[in-house]
Design a protein around this motif. Sequence first.
Motif, PDB file in Angstrom:
ATOM      1  N   GLU A  46       0.812  -1.216   0.000  1.00 56.24           N
ATOM      2  CA  GLU A  46       0.000   0.000   0.000  1.00 56.24           C
ATOM      3  C   GLU A  46       0.846   1.266   0.000  1.00 56.24           C
ATOM      4  O   GLU A  46       0.714   2.118  -0.879  1.00 56.24           O
ATOM      5  CB  GLU A  46      -0.941  -0.010   1.215  1.00 56.24           C
ATOM      6  N   GLU A  47       1.723   1.408   0.992  1.00 53.56           N
ATOM      7  CA  GLU A  47       2.443   2.664   1.166  1.00 53.56           C
ATOM      8  C   GLU A  47       3.573   2.844   0.156  1.00 53.56           C
ATOM      9  O   GLU A  47       3.826   3.957  -0.316  1.00 53.56           O
ATOM     10  CB  GLU A  47       2.992   2.750   2.591  1.00 53.56           C
ATOM     11  N   GLU A  48       4.272   1.763  -0.185  1.00 56.87           N
ATOM     12  CA  GLU A  48       5.401   1.876  -1.085  1.00 56.87           C
ATOM     13  C   GLU A  48       5.040   1.622  -2.549  1.00 56.87           C
ATOM     14  O   GLU A  48       5.823   1.956  -3.440  1.00 56.87           O
ATOM     15  CB  GLU A  48       6.512   0.907  -0.663  1.00 56.87           C
ATOM     16  N   SER A  49       3.892   1.019  -2.775  1.00 58.85           N
ATOM     17  CA  SER A  49       3.544   0.644  -4.150  1.00 58.85           C
ATOM     18  C   SER A  49       2.288   1.355  -4.645  1.00 58.85           C
ATOM     19  O   SER A  49       2.348   2.215  -5.523  1.00 58.85           O
ATOM     20  CB  SER A  49       3.376  -0.876  -4.246  1.00 58.85           C
ATOM     21  N   ARG A  50       1.135   1.015  -4.061  1.00 65.31           N
ATOM     22  CA  ARG A  50      -0.125   1.574  -4.572  1.00 65.31           C
ATOM     23  C   ARG A  50      -0.137   3.104  -4.465  1.00 65.31           C
ATOM     24  O   ARG A  50      -0.523   3.805  -5.406  1.00 65.31           O
ATOM     25  CB  ARG A  50      -1.309   0.980  -3.812  1.00 65.31           C
ATOM     26  N   GLU A  63      -8.157   3.984  -6.455  1.00 64.89           N
ATOM     27  CA  GLU A  63      -8.477   3.770  -7.865  1.00 64.89           C
ATOM     28  C   GLU A  63      -7.502   2.832  -8.558  1.00 64.89           C
ATOM     29  O   GLU A  63      -7.692   2.507  -9.733  1.00 64.89           O
ATOM     30  CB  GLU A  63      -8.491   5.119  -8.585  1.00 64.89           C
ATOM     31  N   VAL A  64      -6.459   2.391  -7.867  1.00 59.44           N
ATOM     32  CA  VAL A  64      -5.432   1.533  -8.457  1.00 59.44           C
ATOM     33  C   VAL A  64      -5.772   0.071  -8.184  1.00 59.44           C
ATOM     34  O   VAL A  64      -5.714  -0.389  -7.043  1.00 59.44           O
ATOM     35  CB  VAL A  64      -4.031   1.860  -7.902  1.00 59.44           C
ATOM     36  N   ILE A  65      -6.127  -0.646  -9.221  1.00 56.56           N
ATOM     37  CA  ILE A  65      -6.433  -2.084  -9.123  1.00 56.56           C
ATOM     38  C   ILE A  65      -5.271  -2.837  -9.756  1.00 56.56           C
ATOM     39  O   ILE A  65      -5.011  -2.717 -10.956  1.00 56.56           O
ATOM     40  CB  ILE A  65      -7.755  -2.414  -9.845  1.00 56.56           C
ATOM     41  N   LEU A  66      -4.566  -3.602  -8.971  1.00 55.47           N
ATOM     42  CA  LEU A  66      -3.376  -4.297  -9.450  1.00 55.47           C
ATOM     43  C   LEU A  66      -3.755  -5.559 -10.221  1.00 55.47           C
ATOM     44  O   LEU A  66      -4.661  -6.295  -9.838  1.00 55.47           O
ATOM     45  CB  LEU A  66      -2.473  -4.630  -8.274  1.00 55.47           C
ATOM     46  N   THR A  67      -3.060  -5.795 -11.345  1.00 60.53           N
ATOM     47  CA  THR A  67      -3.354  -6.937 -12.214  1.00 60.53           C
ATOM     48  C   THR A  67      -2.056  -7.639 -12.610  1.00 60.53           C
ATOM     49  O   THR A  67      -0.968  -7.215 -12.231  1.00 60.53           O
ATOM     50  CB  THR A  67      -4.073  -6.487 -13.507  1.00 60.53           C
ATOM     51  N   ALA A  68      -2.189  -8.666 -13.425  1.00 54.41           N
ATOM     52  CA  ALA A  68      -1.025  -9.413 -13.906  1.00 54.41           C
ATOM     53  C   ALA A  68      -0.477  -8.841 -15.208  1.00 54.41           C
ATOM     54  O   ALA A  68       0.411  -9.448 -15.800  1.00 54.41           O
ATOM     55  CB  ALA A  68      -1.376 -10.887 -14.093  1.00 54.41           C
ATOM     56  N   THR A 241      -4.278 -13.475  -4.331  1.00 56.70           N
ATOM     57  CA  THR A 241      -3.181 -12.986  -3.501  1.00 56.70           C
ATOM     58  C   THR A 241      -2.219 -12.168  -4.352  1.00 56.70           C
ATOM     59  O   THR A 241      -1.794 -12.593  -5.424  1.00 56.70           O
ATOM     60  CB  THR A 241      -2.428 -14.162  -2.856  1.00 56.70           C
ATOM     61  N   LEU A 242      -1.875 -10.997  -3.875  1.00 58.18           N
ATOM     62  CA  LEU A 242      -1.068 -10.070  -4.668  1.00 58.18           C
ATOM     63  C   LEU A 242       0.420 -10.299  -4.464  1.00 58.18           C
ATOM     64  O   LEU A 242       0.877 -10.450  -3.327  1.00 58.18           O
ATOM     65  CB  LEU A 242      -1.419  -8.629  -4.285  1.00 58.18           C
ATOM     66  N   PRO A 243       1.198 -10.324  -5.557  1.00 61.25           N
ATOM     67  CA  PRO A 243       2.647 -10.499  -5.466  1.00 61.25           C
ATOM     68  C   PRO A 243       3.311  -9.184  -5.059  1.00 61.25           C
ATOM     69  O   PRO A 243       3.540  -8.305  -5.889  1.00 61.25           O
ATOM     70  CB  PRO A 243       3.039 -10.932  -6.879  1.00 61.25           C
ATOM     71  N   VAL A 244       3.615  -9.064  -3.793  1.00 57.65           N
ATOM     72  CA  VAL A 244       4.087  -7.802  -3.233  1.00 57.65           C
ATOM     73  C   VAL A 244       5.353  -7.316  -3.928  1.00 57.65           C
ATOM     74  O   VAL A 244       5.473  -6.144  -4.295  1.00 57.65           O
ATOM     75  CB  VAL A 244       4.320  -7.955  -1.715  1.00 57.65           C
ATOM     76  N   ALA A 245       6.309  -8.209  -4.123  1.00 57.59           N
ATOM     77  CA  ALA A 245       7.586  -7.797  -4.718  1.00 57.59           C
ATOM     78  C   ALA A 245       7.400  -7.297  -6.145  1.00 57.59           C
ATOM     79  O   ALA A 245       8.021  -6.309  -6.563  1.00 57.59           O
ATOM     80  CB  ALA A 245       8.580  -8.954  -4.684  1.00 57.59           C
ATOM     81  N   SER A 246       6.538  -7.934  -6.907  1.00 58.03           N
ATOM     82  CA  SER A 246       6.308  -7.518  -8.288  1.00 58.03           C
ATOM     83  C   SER A 246       5.716  -6.120  -8.348  1.00 58.03           C
ATOM     84  O   SER A 246       6.091  -5.300  -9.197  1.00 58.03           O
ATOM     85  CB  SER A 246       5.376  -8.507  -8.989  1.00 58.03           C
ATOM     86  N   PHE A 247       4.799  -5.835  -7.441  1.00 60.18           N
ATOM     87  CA  PHE A 247       4.174  -4.522  -7.482  1.00 60.18           C
ATOM     88  C   PHE A 247       5.053  -3.436  -6.890  1.00 60.18           C
ATOM     89  O   PHE A 247       4.936  -2.271  -7.252  1.00 60.18           O
ATOM     90  CB  PHE A 247       2.789  -4.585  -6.853  1.00 60.18           C
ATOM     91  N   ALA A 249       8.198  -3.461  -7.605  1.00 57.79           N
ATOM     92  CA  ALA A 249       8.988  -3.197  -8.809  1.00 57.79           C
ATOM     93  C   ALA A 249       8.211  -2.332  -9.790  1.00 57.79           C
ATOM     94  O   ALA A 249       8.778  -1.427 -10.437  1.00 57.79           O
ATOM     95  CB  ALA A 249       9.397  -4.510  -9.465  1.00 57.79           C
ATOM     96  N   LEU A 250       6.916  -2.588  -9.932  1.00 58.25           N
ATOM     97  CA  LEU A 250       6.082  -1.775 -10.819  1.00 58.25           C
ATOM     98  C   LEU A 250       6.083  -0.318 -10.369  1.00 58.25           C
ATOM     99  O   LEU A 250       6.267   0.600 -11.187  1.00 58.25           O
ATOM    100  CB  LEU A 250       4.653  -2.322 -10.835  1.00 58.25           C
ATOM    101  N   ALA A 251       5.887  -0.095  -9.079  1.00 56.39           N
ATOM    102  CA  ALA A 251       5.866   1.270  -8.564  1.00 56.39           C
ATOM    103  C   ALA A 251       7.199   1.967  -8.797  1.00 56.39           C
ATOM    104  O   ALA A 251       7.243   3.149  -9.160  1.00 56.39           O
ATOM    105  CB  ALA A 251       5.525   1.257  -7.074  1.00 56.39           C
ATOM    106  N   ALA A 252       8.295   1.238  -8.597  1.00 57.11           N
ATOM    107  CA  ALA A 252       9.617   1.827  -8.804  1.00 57.11           C
ATOM    108  C   ALA A 252       9.830   2.199 -10.260  1.00 57.11           C
ATOM    109  O   ALA A 252      10.409   3.253 -10.569  1.00 57.11           O
ATOM    110  CB  ALA A 252      10.696   0.845  -8.337  1.00 57.11           C
ATOM    111  N   ALA A 253       9.377   1.358 -11.183  1.00 59.91           N
ATOM    112  CA  ALA A 253       9.532   1.641 -12.608  1.00 59.91           C
ATOM    113  C   ALA A 253       8.682   2.836 -13.021  1.00 59.91           C
ATOM    114  O   ALA A 253       9.135   3.700 -13.791  1.00 59.91           O
ATOM    115  CB  ALA A 253       9.158   0.412 -13.430  1.00 59.91           C
TER     116      ALA A 253
END
Length: 402
Positions: A46-50, A63-68, A241-247, A249-253
């Motif tokens: 939540e805090e570091e990604s979404r 409003e951010v819905i995480l997907t594959a 279940t959400l892949p925390v590490a992947s998201f 990475a998404l936020a960082a990118a």
Amino acid sequence: MTTYFDHAATTPVRPEAADAYLRASQVAGNPSSLHAAGRAARRVLEEESRESIAADLGADPAEVILTAGGTEADNLAVQGIWRAAAQAGRPGLVISAVEHHAVLETAHHLAAHEGAETRELGVDATGVARIDELEALLAEQGEQIGLISLMWANNEVGTLQPVEQVAALGAAHGIAVHSDAVQAVGQVPVNFAASGLDALSFSGHKLGAPIGIGALLARRDLTISPVQHGGGQERAVRSGTLPVASFAALAAAVHAAAVDLEAEAVRRARLRDRIIAEVLAAVPDAQLRGAPGQGRLPGNAHFTFTGTDSDALLFTLDAAGVCASSGSACQAGVQQASHVLLAMGADDGAARSALRLTVGWDSTEADVDALLVALPEAVARARAAYRPRPSQRTGAITKEAS
């Protein structure tokens, strides 16, 4: 040595994204669990990604819905929004003729199997959707239409679409508007709130995150029917279940692209414009496709070469160490003319002779040097391998590589 010009298909993982993934992968916990490990994972999610993704793209975290990835986000938007609208008595679905197959095939499936009244907007010769067609359609059938989906930027020719204008038209008629922004996020300014859109899809691996992650931005009051069911994660429209590490990475990118967006767009456009100018000088009968100047993505140069076949051209470039594509990687290896070029008015032969050259965050002048050395010979060899075949569109004779 390989020179990479296929960033529209996927781009190398950014160091920031790799670092974020590694750090977050050390957090052992299901973000839905209530214990300390679960809460730690939830904080990363939540805090570091979404929250980071929302801030960089002008959205609210809710409003951010995480997907594959982008395909899932497009399917969730087109299926989920249309089904909810259809249940409310608005079965109409409008797309453009140049959408990515993730939208195009989903719309066709809904028409064939669930009664969607699908309409395709035509485009002009540069690939821009015909807004006059949309205005006429809305004037006649606006009360019956539940969803409009128009991509922000075309994945083949790089043309930017008037999404804010379409969002305003949709709002005036009470119609939800979605945009596939897979190619746009990370290349051009994208502000979800300012756009007026109801939903927007994007994919991580187009901007420097690993493959297999993406997101759908959807207004909090937008009704979406779930496409998959389970534990009720992500506003109960995308369980799992959400892949925390992947998201992470998404936020960082997303953040790495956002903080340097203006300068990076100028740099990519300079490389793109050099490619365009020197390719047209070296192969005078090459034809640049897509919108000119600021009307196209800064990293996209798309050509057709009369008297060539895309596959022969790509194989020859690959042998010279240059990685490129003819269009969507999702359709690679499929022997058919580009639906995008056909919609833009190209004939069947031209639509089979495409070369898409896309630069990314790690592209350099030296890469362009290598491309420009290899390309003229590749075109000559592809033309030498040319032979006729029946056209898909008319039955006329076109040509293919042997």
